[in-house]
Design a protein around this motif. Structure first.
Motif, PDB file in Angstrom:
ATOM      1  N   VAL A 125      -8.928   5.671  67.789  1.00 50.45           N
ATOM      2  CA  VAL A 125      -9.653   6.282  68.893  1.00 50.45           C
ATOM      3  C   VAL A 125     -10.186   7.632  68.425  1.00 50.45           C
ATOM      4  O   VAL A 125      -9.441   8.426  67.843  1.00 50.45           O
ATOM      5  N   ILE A 126     -11.464   7.881  68.668  1.00 47.78           N
ATOM      6  CA  ILE A 126     -12.055   9.198  68.414  1.00 47.78           C
ATOM      7  C   ILE A 126     -12.549   9.735  69.746  1.00 47.78           C
ATOM      8  O   ILE A 126     -13.232   9.035  70.497  1.00 47.78           O
ATOM      9  N   LYS A 127     -12.154  10.984  70.060  1.00 44.47           N
ATOM     10  CA  LYS A 127     -12.632  11.569  71.314  1.00 44.47           C
ATOM     11  C   LYS A 127     -12.826  13.072  71.157  1.00 44.47           C
ATOM     12  O   LYS A 127     -12.155  13.712  70.339  1.00 44.47           O
ATOM     13  N   PRO A 128     -13.750  13.651  71.929  1.00 42.44           N
ATOM     14  CA  PRO A 128     -14.002  15.091  71.806  1.00 42.44           C
ATOM     15  C   PRO A 128     -12.823  15.913  72.302  1.00 42.44           C
ATOM     16  O   PRO A 128     -12.165  15.536  73.267  1.00 42.44           O
ATOM     17  N   LYS A 129     -12.558  17.031  71.644  1.00 45.03           N
ATOM     18  CA  LYS A 129     -11.466  17.914  72.056  1.00 45.03           C
ATOM     19  C   LYS A 129     -11.678  18.473  73.444  1.00 45.03           C
ATOM     20  O   LYS A 129     -10.725  18.725  74.173  1.00 45.03           O
ATOM     21  N   LEU A 130     -12.919  18.699  73.792  1.00 48.10           N
ATOM     22  CA  LEU A 130     -13.209  19.275  75.108  1.00 48.10           C
ATOM     23  C   LEU A 130     -13.601  18.200  76.109  1.00 48.10           C
ATOM     24  O   LEU A 130     -14.189  18.481  77.141  1.00 48.10           O
ATOM     25  N   GLY A 131     -13.272  16.952  75.806  1.00 51.51           N
ATOM     26  CA  GLY A 131     -13.632  15.853  76.701  1.00 51.51           C
ATOM     27  C   GLY A 131     -12.693  15.732  77.885  1.00 51.51           C
ATOM     28  O   GLY A 131     -11.680  16.403  77.977  1.00 51.51           O
ATOM     29  N   ALA A 132     -13.068  14.870  78.817  1.00 56.90           N
ATOM     30  CA  ALA A 132     -12.239  14.549  79.975  1.00 56.90           C
ATOM     31  C   ALA A 132     -12.759  13.254  80.569  1.00 56.90           C
ATOM     32  O   ALA A 132     -13.936  12.918  80.415  1.00 56.90           O
ATOM     33  N   ASP A 133     -11.871  12.529  81.243  1.00 58.12           N
ATOM     34  CA  ASP A 133     -12.274  11.300  81.929  1.00 58.12           C
ATOM     35  C   ASP A 133     -12.943  10.303  80.978  1.00 58.12           C
ATOM     36  O   ASP A 133     -13.901   9.633  81.350  1.00 58.12           O
TER      37      ASP A 133
END
Length: 279
Positions: free
Chosen positions: A134-142
């Motif tokens: 899984v790759i996701k932005p550090k400042l992501g949400a939802d």
């Protein structure tokens, strides 16, 4: 400062926020109706909070949606609240989601029971083998910006973003997700999603002593004297709990999924907590 006999609360919420599988607005309509029993309460949208906070004794941030949708307004609110020394609930010192997702990297490096997490291509070797990552932005949400990649594509994907702005985790095969809710470090209730494909179909969960010790470890690490925290975890195929998220900014509470008795106890404890923040 408010001159009347009752403290005044600016309650920050986005009543129109379109959450998947649940209605955030119902929860905040209920909570404000109960807080009004002890406080003078006004509601405002997160974009208006900085301009309005001067007239209130405290600000309660609730279901205001992901900050990345209004980052500039949120930063202005935080700066003004600090400058005017207006108490904010939750306090702006949270080390969990309030500060982005860097804590997952830090806790993983410190060997806490979290899903293994790195943020640099050079650290990919620290992750366990998995069929997908899984790759996701550090400042992501939802789940904004979240994507799944194969092991073959991983190094190229992460190498394309060398600034440490994304997180990388193995995709975990888990039995279910469970959330533990705390006010001021006091455990309130737990809920779980027995069917992983239905994340928001939640049922009451009776935690074991070990489960509570797991959740409390993260609440104590966060060191927030006041406020509401939600510790989200997954139960692995091996039976272990691993932290998924430490939500300390505006955790949705799923109060419609608990009994009347639990909900009443939560409201009473929240009132006490907000009063303590004011004093």
């Amino acid at each position: 400062m408010h001159a009347g006999p009752r403290p005044s609360i600016l309650f920050v919420t986005d009543l129109a926020y379109p959450a998947r599988g649940r209605r955030y607005c119902d929860e905040d309509i209920f909570l404000t109706s109960r807080l009004r029993e002890e406080f003078d309460v006004a509601l405002c949208h997160p974009r208006d909070a900085a301009a309005l906070l001067d007239g209130f004794d405290a600000v309660v941030v609730r279901n205001s949606g992901p900050v990345l949708h209004y980052q500039e307004a949120y930063d202005a609110f935080c700066a003004r609240a600090r400058e005017r020394k207006v108490p904010v609930y939750n306090p702006l010192t949270g080390r969990g989601d309030m500060a982005g997702k860097q804590y997952l990297v830090d806790l993983s490096a410190a060997k806490y029971p979290v899903i293994a997490t790195v943020d640099r291509a050079g650290d990919l070797g620290l992750l366990p083998g998995a069929a997908e990552y899984v790759i996701k932005p550090k400042l992501g949400a939802d789940s904004v910006g979240l994507r799944f990649v194969t092991p073959d594509a991983l190094a190229a994907e992460v190498g394309a973003e060398p600034d440490g702005s994304v997180l990388v985790q193995p995709r975990i095969d888990f039995r279910y997700e469970v959330s533990f809710f705390f006010i001021d470090r006091d455990f309130q209730y737990a809920l779980y999603a027995p069917h992983p494909e239905q994340r928001w179909v939640l049922e009451p969960y009776e935690p074991t002593t070990a489960d509570l010790a797991f959740a409390r470890r993260f609440v104590e690490w966060n060191d927030l004297a006041h406020g509401i925290q939600r510790v989200d975890a997954c139960r692995t195929a091996d039976g272990d709990l691993l932290l998924v998220e430490l939500e300390d900014l505006n955790p949705y509470l799923s109060l419609d999924r608990v009994t009347d008795e639990v909900r009443e106890a939560f409201v009473a404890r929240m009132k006490t907590s907000v009063r303590a923040l004011l004093h």
